[in-house]
Design a protein around this motif. Structure first.
Motif, PDB file in Angstrom:
ATOM      1  N   TYR A   1       0.826  -1.209   0.000  1.00 15.67           N
ATOM      2  CA  TYR A   1       0.000   0.000   0.000  1.00 15.67           C
ATOM      3  C   TYR A   1       0.861   1.260   0.000  1.00 15.67           C
ATOM      4  O   TYR A   1       0.683   2.165  -0.823  1.00 15.67           O
ATOM      5  N   CYS A   2       1.842   1.297   0.896  1.00 14.14           N
ATOM      6  CA  CYS A   2       2.672   2.492   1.029  1.00 14.14           C
ATOM      7  C   CYS A   2       3.564   2.684  -0.192  1.00 14.14           C
ATOM      8  O   CYS A   2       3.722   3.798  -0.709  1.00 14.14           O
ATOM      9  N   PHE A   3       4.115   1.586  -0.636  1.00 17.65           N
ATOM     10  CA  PHE A   3       5.009   1.649  -1.790  1.00 17.65           C
ATOM     11  C   PHE A   3       4.275   2.174  -3.015  1.00 17.65           C
ATOM     12  O   PHE A   3       4.767   3.040  -3.737  1.00 17.65           O
ATOM     13  N   PHE A   4       3.097   1.641  -3.234  1.00 19.79           N
ATOM     14  CA  PHE A   4       2.323   2.007  -4.414  1.00 19.79           C
ATOM     15  C   PHE A   4       2.062   3.515  -4.480  1.00 19.79           C
ATOM     16  O   PHE A   4       2.163   4.124  -5.547  1.00 19.79           O
ATOM     17  N   GLN A   5       1.766   4.082  -3.355  1.00 20.48           N
ATOM     18  CA  GLN A   5       1.433   5.511  -3.343  1.00 20.48           C
ATOM     19  C   GLN A   5       2.573   6.359  -3.864  1.00 20.48           C
ATOM     20  O   GLN A   5       2.362   7.346  -4.569  1.00 20.48           O
ATOM     21  N   VAL A   6       3.774   5.975  -3.480  1.00 20.15           N
ATOM     22  CA  VAL A   6       4.924   6.751  -3.924  1.00 20.15           C
ATOM     23  C   VAL A   6       5.331   6.335  -5.334  1.00 20.15           C
ATOM     24  O   VAL A   6       5.552   7.169  -6.215  1.00 20.15           O
TER      25      VAL A   6
ATOM     26  N   ASN B   1       3.761   4.715  -7.777  1.00 25.13           N
ATOM     27  CA  ASN B   1       2.830   4.855  -8.896  1.00 25.13           C
ATOM     28  C   ASN B   1       2.101   6.183  -8.884  1.00 25.13           C
ATOM     29  O   ASN B   1       1.035   6.318  -9.492  1.00 25.13           O
ATOM     30  N   ARG B   2       2.699   7.124  -8.244  1.00 22.89           N
ATOM     31  CA  ARG B   2       2.072   8.426  -8.127  1.00 22.89           C
ATOM     32  C   ARG B   2       1.629   8.985  -9.484  1.00 22.89           C
ATOM     33  O   ARG B   2       0.539   9.524  -9.633  1.00 22.89           O
ATOM     34  N   TYR B   3       2.493   8.841 -10.471  1.00 23.74           N
ATOM     35  CA  TYR B   3       2.265   9.563 -11.726  1.00 23.74           C
ATOM     36  C   TYR B   3       1.181   8.933 -12.585  1.00 23.74           C
ATOM     37  O   TYR B   3       0.260   9.615 -13.040  1.00 23.74           O
ATOM     38  N   THR B   4       1.278   7.613 -12.794  1.00 23.77           N
ATOM     39  CA  THR B   4       0.256   6.992 -13.629  1.00 23.77           C
ATOM     40  C   THR B   4      -1.105   7.006 -12.931  1.00 23.77           C
ATOM     41  O   THR B   4      -2.130   7.275 -13.557  1.00 23.77           O
ATOM     42  N   PHE B   5      -1.106   6.742 -11.631  1.00 26.67           N
ATOM     43  CA  PHE B   5      -2.371   6.750 -10.901  1.00 26.67           C
ATOM     44  C   PHE B   5      -2.984   8.149 -10.927  1.00 26.67           C
ATOM     45  O   PHE B   5      -4.177   8.317 -11.164  1.00 26.67           O
ATOM     46  N   GLY B   6      -2.147   9.126 -10.680  1.00 32.43           N
ATOM     47  CA  GLY B   6      -2.621  10.505 -10.680  1.00 32.43           C
ATOM     48  C   GLY B   6      -3.209  10.888 -12.020  1.00 32.43           C
ATOM     49  O   GLY B   6      -4.243  11.572 -12.099  1.00 32.43           O
ATOM     50  N   PHE B   7      -2.587  10.424 -13.067  1.00 25.83           N
ATOM     51  CA  PHE B   7      -3.091  10.740 -14.405  1.00 25.83           C
ATOM     52  C   PHE B   7      -4.399  10.017 -14.692  1.00 25.83           C
ATOM     53  O   PHE B   7      -5.365  10.621 -15.176  1.00 25.83           O
ATOM     54  N   LEU B   8      -4.451   8.732 -14.375  1.00 26.96           N
ATOM     55  CA  LEU B   8      -5.616   7.936 -14.733  1.00 26.96           C
ATOM     56  C   LEU B   8      -6.846   8.287 -13.902  1.00 26.96           C
ATOM     57  O   LEU B   8      -7.970   8.221 -14.388  1.00 26.96           O
TER      58      LEU B   8
ATOM     59  N   LEU C   1      -1.796  11.164  -5.365  1.00 24.93           N
ATOM     60  CA  LEU C   1      -1.726  10.365  -4.143  1.00 24.93           C
ATOM     61  C   LEU C   1      -0.900  11.055  -3.061  1.00 24.93           C
ATOM     62  O   LEU C   1      -1.077  10.786  -1.879  1.00 24.93           O
ATOM     63  N   LEU C   2       0.012  11.912  -3.464  1.00 25.65           N
ATOM     64  CA  LEU C   2       0.878  12.552  -2.476  1.00 25.65           C
ATOM     65  C   LEU C   2       0.433  13.975  -2.140  1.00 25.65           C
ATOM     66  O   LEU C   2       1.174  14.720  -1.502  1.00 25.65           O
ATOM     67  N   ASP C   3      -0.749  14.331  -2.576  1.00 24.62           N
ATOM     68  CA  ASP C   3      -1.301  15.619  -2.185  1.00 24.62           C
ATOM     69  C   ASP C   3      -1.325  15.710  -0.658  1.00 24.62           C
ATOM     70  O   ASP C   3      -1.933  14.876   0.012  1.00 24.62           O
ATOM     71  N   PRO C   4      -0.665  16.720  -0.100  1.00 23.60           N
ATOM     72  CA  PRO C   4      -0.625  16.852   1.360  1.00 23.60           C
ATOM     73  C   PRO C   4      -2.012  16.835   2.000  1.00 23.60           C
ATOM     74  O   PRO C   4      -2.179  16.333   3.108  1.00 23.60           O
ATOM     75  N   ALA C   5      -2.993  17.343   1.276  1.00 24.75           N
ATOM     76  CA  ALA C   5      -4.344  17.369   1.831  1.00 24.75           C
ATOM     77  C   ALA C   5      -4.917  15.967   1.987  1.00 24.75           C
ATOM     78  O   ALA C   5      -5.869  15.764   2.738  1.00 24.75           O
ATOM     79  N   LEU C   6      -4.349  15.016   1.275  1.00 24.54           N
ATOM     80  CA  LEU C   6      -4.865  13.647   1.351  1.00 24.54           C
ATOM     81  C   LEU C   6      -4.041  12.768   2.287  1.00 24.54           C
ATOM     82  O   LEU C   6      -4.402  11.623   2.557  1.00 24.54           O
ATOM     83  N   ARG C   7      -2.954  13.309   2.768  1.00 26.44           N
ATOM     84  CA  ARG C   7      -2.009  12.485   3.523  1.00 26.44           C
ATOM     85  C   ARG C   7      -2.660  11.866   4.762  1.00 26.44           C
ATOM     86  O   ARG C   7      -2.514  10.667   5.019  1.00 26.44           O
ATOM     87  N   ASP C   8      -3.376  12.661   5.511  1.00 24.48           N
ATOM     88  CA  ASP C   8      -4.022  12.126   6.709  1.00 24.48           C
ATOM     89  C   ASP C   8      -5.029  11.032   6.345  1.00 24.48           C
ATOM     90  O   ASP C   8      -5.099   9.995   7.008  1.00 24.48           O
ATOM     91  N   HIS C   9      -5.764  11.289   5.311  1.00 20.49           N
ATOM     92  CA  HIS C   9      -6.741  10.289   4.863  1.00 20.49           C
ATOM     93  C   HIS C   9      -6.055   8.965   4.491  1.00 20.49           C
ATOM     94  O   HIS C   9      -6.464   7.897   4.932  1.00 20.49           O
ATOM     95  N   HIS C  10      -4.996   9.072   3.714  1.00 19.16           N
ATOM     96  CA  HIS C  10      -4.321   7.855   3.262  1.00 19.16           C
ATOM     97  C   HIS C  10      -3.604   7.144   4.402  1.00 19.16           C
ATOM     98  O   HIS C  10      -3.489   5.922   4.398  1.00 19.16           O
ATOM     99  N   ARG C  11      -3.108   7.925   5.335  1.00 20.55           N
ATOM    100  CA  ARG C  11      -2.435   7.303   6.474  1.00 20.55           C
ATOM    101  C   ARG C  11      -3.448   6.541   7.322  1.00 20.55           C
ATOM    102  O   ARG C  11      -3.214   5.387   7.722  1.00 20.55           O
ATOM    103  N   ALA C  12      -4.583   7.164   7.576  1.00 17.14           N
ATOM    104  CA  ALA C  12      -5.614   6.511   8.392  1.00 17.14           C
ATOM    105  C   ALA C  12      -6.154   5.275   7.679  1.00 17.14           C
ATOM    106  O   ALA C  12      -6.472   4.263   8.318  1.00 17.14           O
ATOM    107  N   LEU C  13      -6.201   5.365   6.360  1.00 17.24           N
ATOM    108  CA  LEU C  13      -6.789   4.276   5.586  1.00 17.24           C
ATOM    109  C   LEU C  13      -6.051   2.951   5.796  1.00 17.24           C
ATOM    110  O   LEU C  13      -6.675   1.919   6.086  1.00 17.24           O
TER     111      LEU C  13
END
Lengths: 231, 231
Positions: free
Chosen positions: B182-187, B189-196, B201-213
């Motif tokens: 999970y953690c590896f993927f976020q970093v 695959n940031r670019y392809t995931f972000g595009f698709l 995924l690394l938007d600071p505003a989402l960091r808390d959400h992704h960490r809690a997830l």
DNA sequence: GGGCGAACGTACCGATTGGTACATTGCGAG
DNA sequence: CTCGCAATGTACCAATCGGTACGTTCGCCC
């Protein structure tokens, strides 16, 4: 992979029975694309050699530039075809009428198998991310190509929430992220993980275990405790 | 990075005010290694250029071969240092006395932050996997460098099983796999995931959400029916 | 203070690599 | 049939890349 028939297979027989190797733009282009896909997936964008791609085809390097113009444009064509191919290969699971928990498990397990069966595609995605997505972002038509998968998840989640069997506060994209990450990692990080922990993630003997695992994770994560709809 | 003093910086002044740039093998080697790490992480192994690495240092390409012998040996040194550095950076969480569910959540969240804070390392791992781990497998001393992390997980799982708060049939390595993926993927695959999916995924505003997830996932997955403590 | 080896810089090399100029051939249209 | 263009092959190039020969200088040690 080589054809090993007992016959010496005479190469230059007087009359070719079929018009083998006649001029055929479609076929030449397709062959270049297929070989290029393998080589790029194998060696990365920079590591792939145009000469090497040409050598593995029945045609020449000149044709790469005739049909694609440059190494980069060839790579773009490879990337686009790979993404479209992977979408086509995702024949949707028939889960519309299953209980959400069962449907989610099945989707997770299908995604797992799908990743393991398309490791070349996974490698291309890794490569593209190493290059910060600078190529894929130019293929605007690919944007949202996976929205179907997320849409399906969303339908199931909504149904589950309505039933009270699926917890609130989790989006379809979150679920997709968790499943994709798990499956992707197994293929993409096979080598370093295998070395560090002495476990080959793609060992066929472990496949059932790993497939069930992501199913367990997703179901346990998303299911509400009992049938009690928690507000 | 370049020294841009207003003065013309006469190169052969009689007495250098401080002994700047005196000969220092340790420092030269360290600088090469650091710059090489950045360049390799940035461009991949094949994509990285020895000249480019040299240009970014205060020394010359000759020194790369003086200290490391070849591009590949330099990359090996980078890889080894990166793996050792990442282990040192993992100051272990004090979780021995926490309830298993809380400890597991904390480990998951720490792992998440750890990955996000070391994206260069993640990129090196991706690169190494693209090359099928052909380099890392030669660094035998790195084998099992992460066994501490798995050992800690194992301790917690065992305690939880004894208490009856953690489910049976899940190994520490399985848990490590799910979290790491999970953690590896976020970093990675940031670019392809972000595009698709149009989500950085690394938007600071989402960091808390992704960490809690990932904490939620792990706790929900591993906890037996009993109470699931949240952060 | 001078000698000596580690540390460093310059200038270069041979091989490789992406790309192309140019000649040629197959094939469908008329 | 033959003409014209798409399709293909050969031979080559300029630039780049990893690597090195060779000379120089710094600084420690006796």
């Amino acid at each position: 992979m080589t054809v090993s028939s007992p016959r010496p297979a005479p190469r230059l027989t007087p009359v070719p029975p079929q018009p083998v190797r006649r001029r055929d733009a479609e076929r030449t282009r397709a062959e270049l694309l297929e070989v290029a896909t393998q080589v790029f997936a194998d060696s990365g964008y920079t590591g792939a050699r145009v000469d090497h791609i040409a050598e593995r085809t029945a045609t020449t390097k000149r044709m790469i530039y005739y049909y694609f113009g440059s190494k980069e444009k060839l790579y773009l064509a490879v990337l686009e075809k790979a993404y479209r191919g992977i979408r086509d290969a995702e024949h949707e699971v028939q889960v519309s009428d299953l209980p959400p928990a069962v449907a989610l498990r099945r989707i997770a397990e299908r995604t797992y198998d799908h990743h393991l069966d398309h490791s070349d595609f996974i490698r291309l995605v890794s490569i593209e991310n190493i290059h910060r997505g600078e190529h894929i972002t130019r293929l605007e038509s690919l944007r949202g190509i996976n929205s179907d998968a997320v849409g399906l998840l969303d339908t199931i989640l909504a149904r589950g929430r309505a039933e009270g069997t699926v917890r609130d506060g989790v989006t379809a994209l979150d679920v997709h992220l968790v499943i994709s990450a798990y499956c992707f990692f197994q293929v993409a990080n096979r080598y370093t993980f295998g070395f560090l922990f002495d476990r080959d993630l793609l060992d066929p003997a472990l496949r059932d275990h790993h497939r069930a695992l992501i199913g367990d994770v997703v179901v346990a994560w998303l299911s509400t405790g009992g049938a009690t709809p928690s507000a």
